[in-house]
Design a protein around this motif. Structure first.
Motif, PDB file in Angstrom:
ATOM      1  N   SER A 109      11.313   6.589  10.504  1.00 13.45           N
ATOM      2  CA  SER A 109      11.102   5.967   9.188  1.00 13.45           C
ATOM      3  C   SER A 109      12.588   4.838   9.134  1.00 13.45           C
ATOM      4  O   SER A 109      13.366   5.002  10.040  1.00 13.45           O
ATOM      5  CB  SER A 109      11.398   6.881   8.168  1.00 13.45           C
ATOM      6  OG  SER A 109      11.517   6.235   6.568  1.00 13.45           O
ATOM      7  N   PRO A 110      12.324   3.753   8.423  1.00 13.06           N
ATOM      8  CA  PRO A 110      11.303   3.275   7.596  1.00 13.06           C
ATOM      9  C   PRO A 110       9.940   2.919   8.430  1.00 13.06           C
ATOM     10  O   PRO A 110      10.159   2.351   9.383  1.00 13.06           O
ATOM     11  CB  PRO A 110      11.671   2.203   6.921  1.00 13.06           C
ATOM     12  CG  PRO A 110      12.839   1.440   7.879  1.00 13.06           C
ATOM     13  CD  PRO A 110      13.313   2.568   8.501  1.00 13.06           C
ATOM     14  N   ALA A 111       9.072   3.197   7.796  1.00 20.85           N
ATOM     15  CA  ALA A 111       7.500   2.849   8.237  1.00 20.85           C
ATOM     16  C   ALA A 111       6.961   1.621   7.411  1.00 20.85           C
ATOM     17  O   ALA A 111       6.405   0.670   8.083  1.00 20.85           O
ATOM     18  CB  ALA A 111       6.755   4.238   8.754  1.00 20.85           C
ATOM     19  N   TYR A 112       6.793   2.030   6.421  1.00 12.27           N
ATOM     20  CA  TYR A 112       6.150   1.288   5.265  1.00 12.27           C
ATOM     21  C   TYR A 112       7.282  -0.025   4.722  1.00 12.27           C
ATOM     22  O   TYR A 112       7.978   0.166   3.878  1.00 12.27           O
ATOM     23  CB  TYR A 112       5.629   1.849   3.989  1.00 12.27           C
ATOM     24  CG  TYR A 112       4.485   2.752   4.421  1.00 12.27           C
ATOM     25  CD1 TYR A 112       3.196   2.528   4.385  1.00 12.27           C
ATOM     26  CD2 TYR A 112       4.857   4.238   4.744  1.00 12.27           C
ATOM     27  CE1 TYR A 112       2.143   3.294   4.773  1.00 12.27           C
ATOM     28  CE2 TYR A 112       3.874   4.935   5.325  1.00 12.27           C
ATOM     29  CZ  TYR A 112       2.392   4.716   5.328  1.00 12.27           C
ATOM     30  OH  TYR A 112       1.482   5.558   5.543  1.00 12.27           O
ATOM     31  N   THR A 113       7.332  -1.144   5.625  1.00 11.48           N
ATOM     32  CA  THR A 113       8.221  -1.884   5.462  1.00 11.48           C
ATOM     33  C   THR A 113       7.886  -3.246   4.952  1.00 11.48           C
ATOM     34  O   THR A 113       8.858  -4.037   4.444  1.00 11.48           O
ATOM     35  CB  THR A 113       9.236  -2.384   6.918  1.00 11.48           C
ATOM     36  OG1 THR A 113       8.164  -2.622   7.787  1.00 11.48           O
ATOM     37  CG2 THR A 113       9.741  -1.088   7.515  1.00 11.48           C
ATOM     38  N   VAL A 114       6.677  -3.216   4.499  1.00 10.16           N
ATOM     39  CA  VAL A 114       6.210  -4.701   3.913  1.00 10.16           C
ATOM     40  C   VAL A 114       5.980  -4.571   2.437  1.00 10.16           C
ATOM     41  O   VAL A 114       5.065  -3.881   2.220  1.00 10.16           O
ATOM     42  CB  VAL A 114       4.952  -5.217   4.498  1.00 10.16           C
ATOM     43  CG1 VAL A 114       4.662  -6.817   3.980  1.00 10.16           C
ATOM     44  CG2 VAL A 114       5.195  -5.236   6.198  1.00 10.16           C
ATOM     45  N   PRO A 115       6.830  -5.131   1.474  1.00 13.33           N
ATOM     46  CA  PRO A 115       6.746  -4.978   0.328  1.00 13.33           C
ATOM     47  C   PRO A 115       5.607  -5.972   0.013  1.00 13.33           C
ATOM     48  O   PRO A 115       5.481  -7.006   0.312  1.00 13.33           O
ATOM     49  CB  PRO A 115       8.009  -5.435  -0.443  1.00 13.33           C
ATOM     50  CG  PRO A 115       8.655  -6.283   0.870  1.00 13.33           C
ATOM     51  CD  PRO A 115       7.920  -5.777   1.828  1.00 13.33           C
ATOM     52  N   LEU A 116       4.526  -5.523  -1.063  1.00 13.86           N
ATOM     53  CA  LEU A 116       3.513  -5.905  -1.299  1.00 13.86           C
ATOM     54  C   LEU A 116       3.367  -6.053  -3.140  1.00 13.86           C
ATOM     55  O   LEU A 116       3.997  -5.275  -3.938  1.00 13.86           O
ATOM     56  CB  LEU A 116       2.232  -5.448  -1.061  1.00 13.86           C
ATOM     57  CG  LEU A 116       2.284  -5.316   0.461  1.00 13.86           C
ATOM     58  CD1 LEU A 116       1.188  -4.319   0.864  1.00 13.86           C
ATOM     59  CD2 LEU A 116       2.009  -6.690   1.235  1.00 13.86           C
ATOM     60  N   SER A 117       2.599  -7.142  -3.690  1.00  8.81           N
ATOM     61  CA  SER A 117       2.343  -7.046  -4.894  1.00  8.81           C
ATOM     62  C   SER A 117       0.904  -7.821  -5.224  1.00  8.81           C
ATOM     63  O   SER A 117       0.708  -8.618  -4.390  1.00  8.81           O
ATOM     64  CB  SER A 117       3.605  -7.881  -5.848  1.00  8.81           C
ATOM     65  OG  SER A 117       3.729  -8.734  -5.759  1.00  8.81           O
ATOM     66  N   LYS A 118       0.575  -7.771  -6.392  1.00  7.74           N
ATOM     67  CA  LYS A 118      -0.661  -8.536  -6.762  1.00  7.74           C
ATOM     68  C   LYS A 118      -0.187 -10.309  -6.781  1.00  7.74           C
ATOM     69  O   LYS A 118      -1.293 -11.066  -6.570  1.00  7.74           O
ATOM     70  CB  LYS A 118      -1.298  -8.124  -8.095  1.00  7.74           C
ATOM     71  CG  LYS A 118      -1.764  -6.754  -8.146  1.00  7.74           C
ATOM     72  CD  LYS A 118      -2.933  -6.821  -7.374  1.00  7.74           C
ATOM     73  CE  LYS A 118      -3.500  -5.525  -7.726  1.00  7.74           C
ATOM     74  NZ  LYS A 118      -4.835  -5.241  -7.144  1.00  7.74           N
ATOM     75  N   THR A 119       0.922 -10.751  -7.004  1.00 10.96           N
ATOM     76  CA  THR A 119       1.125 -11.941  -7.335  1.00 10.96           C
ATOM     77  C   THR A 119       2.340 -12.414  -6.346  1.00 10.96           C
ATOM     78  O   THR A 119       2.515 -13.776  -5.946  1.00 10.96           O
ATOM     79  CB  THR A 119       2.043 -12.039  -8.338  1.00 10.96           C
ATOM     80  OG1 THR A 119       3.342 -11.488  -8.386  1.00 10.96           O
ATOM     81  CG2 THR A 119       1.241 -11.821  -9.934  1.00 10.96           C
TER      82      THR A 119
END
Length: 114
Positions: A27-37
């Motif tokens: 960890s960290p593994a989920y390192t790509v921040p995402l959003s709809k916009t």
């Protein structure tokens, strides 16, 4: 090896990171921040990795007994799996962007990134 894209909702991000540690992935593994916009705040976090057929089978199955024996809470596993977006295929080409597009998500670019 298989190309694997995993995306979790922000609400279970911490549980997914802990699961990653329990599975021995680090960890960290989920390192790509995402959003709809593509703007903050992140609503999801993603990752790409290479994995074996065994991992692909894990995605389809229930909680491994090794996790329960190690003390990872079953309710946390269920929460992560319930929100998980998973895509597994043989080819990396365009994989991550295609999964994002199919789920209406964009990468949140770092401020000041070139």
């Amino acid at each position: 090896m298989l190309s694997v894209v995993l995306i979790v909702p922000a609400a279970v991000h911490a549980k997914a990171e802990t699961l990653s540690l329990y599975m021995g992935w680090g960890s960290p593994a989920y390192t790509v921040p995402l959003s709809k916009t593509g703007a903050e705040p992140a609503t999801h976090y993603g990752l790409h990795t290479w994995a074996s057929e065994t991992f692909s089978a894990l995605l389809a199955g229930g909680m491994p007994s090794e996790l329960a024996a190690a003390g990872y809470p079953e309710e946390d596993f269920a929460a992560v799996m319930d929100g998980l977006i998973a895509s597994v295929r043989n080819d990396l080409t365009g994989h991550f962007p295609e999964v994002l597009e199919a789920n209406g998500l964009q990468v949140i670019e770092a401020v000041g990134a070139a």
